[in-house]
Structures are given as C-alpha cells and as structure tokens.
Write a protein that holds these residues in place. Structure first.
Motif: not given
Length: 500
Positions: A95-99, A108-109, A155-158, A163-165
C-alpha cells in the motif's frame, strides 16, 4: 459527569484487554501460528519461491533456508517492488513505502502492506485503551489531542504512495477522534520543523489539550515555545493535560526537564513503533517494559548482541530468551520482511507476559577498545547523575576520543544542560562510576589504565538542534544517536562551534 464517549471507551478497553491477555498468555502458540501463516501466504512470492517456502514446515527449516539480512542485503527484492513488480516479498503490491534515511544505502523504502498497515493502527489504539482499562481514566478522550509528527503529504512511485511513517499513519486517525485531533491538516503539512512548531503553538495555545504525543526531544521544543510565549507552565496553559504518549527514545533522561516545563507529573505511555512494524507498547503503568506484540503478523527471532558479529550466531525464538540479556531483534512479517535485522537491541524485563525495553542500536555503541558500551548504560548513568545532583539535561551524545592531545584515550560526553551541576567534577564522577558498575569491560579498561575516566564537553543552548538542522534532520522522527563508535558527530559539533 462522564461523557458517552468516555463510557464507550471504557467498555471497548475492557474488550481489548481480554483479547490481548488471551494471546499474551499463550506466547509460543501465538508465535507458531503467526509463523505458519506468514510462510503459507508468501509461498508463491518471488522471495518464497527463492527460499523454498513450499517445503518449509518448521522453524528449523526456515532458519536453514532464510539467512539474516539487513536492508542492503534485502535491497534487490525491495528495488523490484519499488519498480512496480507484484508478488515479490509479499502478495501483490504494498500500500505504501515508509521512506527513511539510511546511512550507507541512501533512502530506504520499507514496504507497508494491506495486511501490515492495520497492525500499526491497532497497536497505537490498544496502548491508549490498555491505559484506560488499567487506570479508569478516560476523561481525556473529550479534550484535544496533539500528535507531533511528519508531514502527511505523500509522494507516489509506480502507483505506490510513499512518505514518512508518521505521515502515513496520520491518514488513519479514527473518525471519532478527528474533531479532537490537532494540529490542522494544513499546519501538519508544513515541512520546516521550526515553522511548523510555531504554527502548532498558535493553534493550540487556547485549546483544552489533554493528550500530547511525540518524540520527547521535539515535544520539549514545543513546550519551550509555549512557555516562552505565555510565561506560564504547560500544565497551567493546558489544565486538562494528563497524558503524554511517546516513542523513539528513552523518556527518563527528559523526565525532570518535562516535569519542570509542565509544572507537575503526568502519566505517560511508551510506544515502540518503527517503519518495519509496531513492536511493543507499555501496557501497565507500574511495570517496567513494553508488551511485545506477538499477535500482529510479526514473527520474532533474537540473537545475543555480544555474539551477533560471530560467524554463525545462534538464532532464538520467543521461548528461548532470558531476562536481562541484550538481544538484536530480527523480524519476519506481513510487510514482506524476512529474517530482517531492524538494527535495534532489546532486553526482556518480564517473561510472563513478554515485555521489553529498547536497549540501543546494534550500530550505535562504543567499542573502540572492546568495551561495547550500549545506549541503555549511558542513559542509566545520566539518570544516576541527575538524581544525585542539581543538574538537568536537554540532550547528550557520547563519542570515543582515541587520539587525545595528551594522556590516555577516553569517552567524550557532549551534554547540553538545562541547568548545570553545582559541582561539575562530582557529576562526572557519578557518570563514570555508574558506567563502570554496569559495564565490566569498561571497568577493566579504567582499572587497567587503558582508558582514563570520561571527560565532559558542554554544548551551547540549542546546540543539538543546530546540529540536526545543519545535517537536514531537524524534527519529525529524527533523533540524536546516544552513542557513536567514531567521531563524525563530535567533529561536526566542534566544526560548527556548538561547544562552550
């Protein structure tokens, strides 16, 4: 008169306490069930196929097939997921990447999946409900609540949001808390931390704040700005404020300063959230440690920290751990992290149920001479020194001085005092004695004249904030490391002329 909302929260708290006690009383069975579910669900993923999940039926087989990895070693699988591929580490796409900001690997993703996201939300909610169940105090649910956190702008990536947790979690505040929640969405989106805190002060100064949450160092900044603006104690500004929720760092070094700013003692709840999972929370006010979340889609392994860098360190499960041992925590989870080293070390304070304290970071220690001093030890030393003196501390960090201009090497303590000790030499002696009592290696090095006792370097007012600003990490979830095994932070402090 008790409100309907507080009455309902007490009933819900009773139900949640029953459910938690049910799995907490059967820890081994609970973890075994989680383990089997994880392997079964991920067997057709790229990672599952590569590691023969279809034929794994026992933990021993898993241990043989799946080596421990950190982010760098898991990165090839993560990058495939980031690039839009499905069914790599977990079913479908995250659903997300916590960056997060890595050290050697840049950004780190960390994946957050449909299955793992609810565990973050439920644990935070349950921490508050367990407090209500234990204390009977539910009136705070009628007041305003503030969560000092990162920007919720994603943000969005593919096709996957990142975003931050804390910014991701901000989108999941329950509807029944929306009216109570502060700051406003607009203010929460401010990127510059100092500007954001100033705006939060403006928004909250006339409100009935009952719950305040965040990393202690950044909440302290908020409290100081409130006090500066009003000339009042925080407890006088917010008369209903009676619960502080925190995570990320040990609260004890900050407690005296907080009580001074607030003007009284308030209850607190400690949380152990991370991008990789919500691992534990304080379930009892009078018990040390946080309840390890064994039923949240996370399978835990532990390795003794002193043996972690051996060639083949022994991997332990929940039934094998002992009290008071420093363990590196390893997780496999519904986020698609497998035998993953999150970098934290923990100690168990209770085995019935399993409660932990965070003792440090496996990379944040001092062992320039084989002493292996950890975060828990320096924090305890600070507590001892503050308790036995008139001093209070804002922030501190410790680094080795291997090549002093003269004399033996030593540990250099950088401390920003709120109130300096009346007898500095005595304060330093208490610090050093406390460290020697906790760490036999350090004691032997002092006794053997390999090291000289620690030396104190005082940091200017707001020096640590200025340091964090200089490296672009002011605010949010960023924290000053308690310990470094090199002098990168120390040298930067001198370079910026942040010492007295």
């Amino acid at each position: 008169m008790t409100s309907l909302k507080s009455q309902l929260s007490k009933l819900f708290a009773k139900y949640v306490a029953f459910k938690l006690n049910k799995w907490a009383s059967k820890p081994t069975e609970t973890q075994q069930r989680v383990f089997k579910q994880l392997i079964s669900k991920a067997k057709n993923t790229a990672f599952g196929v590569d590691h023969d999940f279809k034929n794994i039926t026992t933990y021993e087989e898993f241990r043989q097939n799946v080596p421990i990895r950190d982010y760098e070693e898991l990165k090839p699988y993560v990058e495939r997921t980031v690039n839009g591929e499905s069914d790599v580490l977990w079913i479908g796409k995250p659903l997300y990447f916590a960056k997060t900001s890595g050290t050697t690997s840049g950004a780190k993703y960390i994946p957050i999946t449909k299955e793992s996201m609810p565990t973050h939300i439920n644990a935070a909610r349950n921490a508050i409900l367990m407090y209500i169940h234990e204390t009977g105090n539910a009136d705070f649910v009628n007041g305003k609540m503030i969560f000092l956190q990162g920007s919720p702008v994603l943000e969005e990536k593919n096709g996957i949001r990142l975003g931050r947790l804390s910014g991701i979690v901000a989108h999941y505040v329950p509807k029944y808390l929306q009216k109570n929640r502060m700051p406003t969405y607009k203010t929460n989106c401010i990127e510059d931390w100092e500007t954001k805190v100033d705006a939060i002060v403006q928004e909250t100064i006339d409100e009935d704040m009952t719950v305040i949450s965040g990393i202690p160092s950044w909440v302290q900044m908020y409290f100081e700005k409130l006090t500066l603006k009003t000339g009042k104690k925080v407890g006088d500004i917010f008369k209903g404020f009676n619960l502080f929720i925190f995570g990320g760092v040990n609260y004890e070094p900050y407690r005296a300063k907080f009580e001074s700013l607030i003007g009284r003692r308030v209850d607190s709840i400690e949380l152990y959230p991370a991008s990789e999972g919500f691992f534990a929370f304080q379930d009892k006010q009078e018990e040390q440690g946080m309840l390890l979340q064994l039923n949240s889609g996370i399978f835990y392994e532990f390795i003794e920290a002193d043996k972690f860098f051996d060639d083949s360190p022994q991997r332990l499960t929940i039934g094998d751990v002992e009290l008071g041992v420093n363990y590196v925590i390893i997780i496999s989870s519904t986020a698609g992290l497998w035998a993953y080293n999150i970098g934290d070390t923990v100690e168990f304070t209770s085995l019935h149920p399993y409660r932990v304290i965070v003792s440090g970071r496996i990379k944040h220690f001092i062992s320039a001479f084989g002493e292996h001093v950890i975060g828990k030890e320096v924090e305890q030393a600070v507590q001892n020194a503050v308790a036995e003196s008139s001093a209070s501390i804002n922030e501190f960090t410790v680094a080795p001085q291997i090549n002093p201009v003269e004399g033996l090497p030593y540990h250099e303590w950088f401390i920003e005092f709120e109130k300096e000790p009346e007898e500095e030499s005595k304060f330093v002696q208490i610090l050093d004695k406390a460290l020697q009592e906790q760490n036999s290696y350090y004691f032997d090095l002092i006794e053997g004249k390999i090291l000289q006792p620690l030396k104190l370097t005082k940091v200017k007012k707001n020096g640590f904030q200025d340091y964090m600003k200089s490296i672009g990490k002011l605010g949010g979830q960023n924290k000053i490391p308690r310990l470094s095994n090199d002098r990168k932070i120390a040298d930067k402090m001198y370079q910026l002329e942040l010492t007295k």
